[in-house]
Write a protein that holds these residues in place. Structure first.
Motif, mmCIF file in Angstrom:
data_model
loop_
_atom_site.group_PDB
_atom_site.id
_atom_site.type_symbol
_atom_site.label_atom_id
_atom_site.label_comp_id
_atom_site.label_asym_id
_atom_site.label_seq_id
_atom_site.Cartn_x
_atom_site.Cartn_y
_atom_site.Cartn_z
ATOM 1 N N TYR A 1 -17.043 43.102 34.777
ATOM 2 C CA TYR A 1 -16.423 41.821 35.092
ATOM 3 C C TYR A 1 -15.722 41.281 33.842
ATOM 4 O O TYR A 1 -16.310 41.233 32.757
ATOM 5 N N HIS A 2 -14.480 40.872 34.003
ATOM 6 C CA HIS A 2 -13.753 40.224 32.909
ATOM 7 C C HIS A 2 -12.856 39.124 33.470
ATOM 8 O O HIS A 2 -12.648 39.038 34.685
ATOM 9 N N GLY A 3 -12.295 38.332 32.584
ATOM 10 C CA GLY A 3 -11.360 37.296 32.988
ATOM 11 C C GLY A 3 -10.094 37.885 33.591
ATOM 12 O O GLY A 3 -9.760 39.055 33.379
ATOM 13 N N ASP A 4 -9.372 37.058 34.334
ATOM 14 C CA ASP A 4 -8.217 37.564 35.078
ATOM 15 C C ASP A 4 -7.004 37.859 34.200
ATOM 16 O O ASP A 4 -5.996 38.377 34.688
ATOM 17 N N GLN A 5 -7.082 37.564 32.901
ATOM 18 C CA GLN A 5 -5.968 37.857 32.006
ATOM 19 C C GLN A 5 -6.150 39.161 31.232
ATOM 20 O O GLN A 5 -5.296 39.532 30.429
ATOM 21 N N LYS A 6 -7.261 39.856 31.449
ATOM 22 C CA LYS A 6 -7.473 41.136 30.769
ATOM 23 C C LYS A 6 -6.435 42.143 31.245
ATOM 24 O O LYS A 6 -6.177 42.264 32.448
ATOM 25 N N SER B 1 -13.849 47.301 38.817
ATOM 26 C CA SER B 1 -13.385 46.269 37.886
ATOM 27 C C SER B 1 -13.164 44.962 38.641
ATOM 28 O O SER B 1 -12.388 44.914 39.599
ATOM 29 N N VAL B 2 -13.845 43.918 38.204
ATOM 30 C CA VAL B 2 -13.689 42.575 38.764
ATOM 31 C C VAL B 2 -12.905 41.737 37.757
ATOM 32 O O VAL B 2 -13.228 41.732 36.557
ATOM 33 N N ARG B 3 -11.872 41.023 38.214
ATOM 34 C CA ARG B 3 -11.057 40.176 37.342
ATOM 35 C C ARG B 3 -10.959 38.788 37.956
ATOM 36 O O ARG B 3 -10.310 38.590 38.982
ATOM 37 N N LEU B 4 -11.622 37.814 37.323
ATOM 38 C CA LEU B 4 -11.664 36.460 37.850
ATOM 39 C C LEU B 4 -11.581 35.434 36.727
ATOM 40 O O LEU B 4 -12.134 35.663 35.644
ATOM 41 N N PRO B 5 -10.927 34.299 36.954
ATOM 42 C CA PRO B 5 -10.979 33.221 35.958
ATOM 43 C C PRO B 5 -12.401 32.706 35.838
ATOM 44 O O PRO B 5 -13.177 32.730 36.807
ATOM 45 N N ALA C 1 -7.718 48.007 33.039
ATOM 46 C CA ALA C 1 -8.810 48.192 34.009
ATOM 47 C C ALA C 1 -8.910 49.681 34.333
ATOM 48 O O ALA C 1 -7.908 50.319 34.619
#
Length: 252
Positions: free
Chosen positions: A140-145, A193-197, A148
């Motif tokens: 899991y990381h922020g949506d600006q990474k 890979s999860v990308r979320l603010p 992936a």
């Protein structure tokens, strides 16, 4: 991350900040830019300018994949040992940088993760995979990474693959109704890979066996958590020659 590195160096009496690079900051004092007060070290706009302005032993790079390779190569050519927390290097680039650093007699480090807890998570996962080979990774990381899967998850997958034989998991007749639903394929298992603010950095390695599951999880909440590892790397890289891939190789 650059600000955190500056803070860490200034707070360690055995280290000295001699240069800093901040292309968009202008001629600002590096300490003030990092919230630590005046240091007399003005941020340079280019790496070459910084390396020409002071004699440095080590360069710490937390930039982006597009420039990390050229920064690393430039540092070695200047006789400076690079410590890189940016991922995205190709195997060919790593091989070239290893050769160049050996020719210069310099140590170099590329580390997908400097968190000591994350390194332990990877090592525990590799150990567990010997006994529970059915595994999946969720990161899991922020949506600006930009990349992936993450460098940490790829490194974890590499360590698992070294400890267990390739095993194609799941139903052999399974069908993805939505493409990519099962995640990225690596050596028989999947990486999701999860990308979320609102998310900083987390990873969970899930093992499944008959009547049981095992979950090994690491959560990062603040960039300062990476600094003890960076500190160790700065000091230990002085005794190495050649490129090291993975911070775990510096942990005793």
């Amino acid at each position: 991350m650059g600000r955190e590195v500056v803070k860490m160096v200034l707070e360690d009496e055995t280290l000295e900040l001699v240069a800093a690079v901040a292309p968009s900051a202008g001629a600002v004092d590096a300490g003030i830019f990092a919230g630590k007060g005046n240091t007399g070290v003005l941020a340079s706009t280019t790496l070459e300018e910084a390396l020409n302005s002071a004699k440095a032993d080590v360069l710490v790079d937390f930039t982006v994949p597009q420039v990390a390779y050229s920064n690393t190569k430039t540092a070695i050519e200047y006789g400076v040992r690079p410590i890189v927390g940016t991922t995205g290097f190709t195997p060919e680039q790593i091989e070239e940088l290893d050769k160049l650093s050996k020719e210069k007699g310099l140590g170099a480090l590329i580390a997908p993760n400097f968190s000591i807890g994350a390194i332990l998570m990877m090592q525990f996962a590799a150990q567990a995979s010997k006994y529970m080979p059915h595994v999946e990774i969720i990161e899991y990381h922020g949506d600006q990474k930009l990349d992936a899967p993450s460098g940490t998850s790829i490194k974890t997958a590499e360590l698992i693959s070294q400890a267990r034989e390739e095993l194609r998991q799941g139903n052999p007749n399974e069908h993805e109704i939505i493409e990519g639903a099962r995640g990225g394929y690596y050596n028989g298992f999947r990486i999701h890979s999860v990308r979320l603010p609102g998310v900083f950095a987390q990873q969970e390695v899930v093992f499944g066996g008959y009547g049981q599951t095992l979950k090994i999880r690491h959560d990062s909440y603040d960039r300062a958590g990476y600094m003890p590892g960076v500190n160790v790397a700065i000091k230990k890289i002085m005794t190495y020659s050649g490129l090291i891939y993975g911070f775990e190789h510096l942990m005793d």
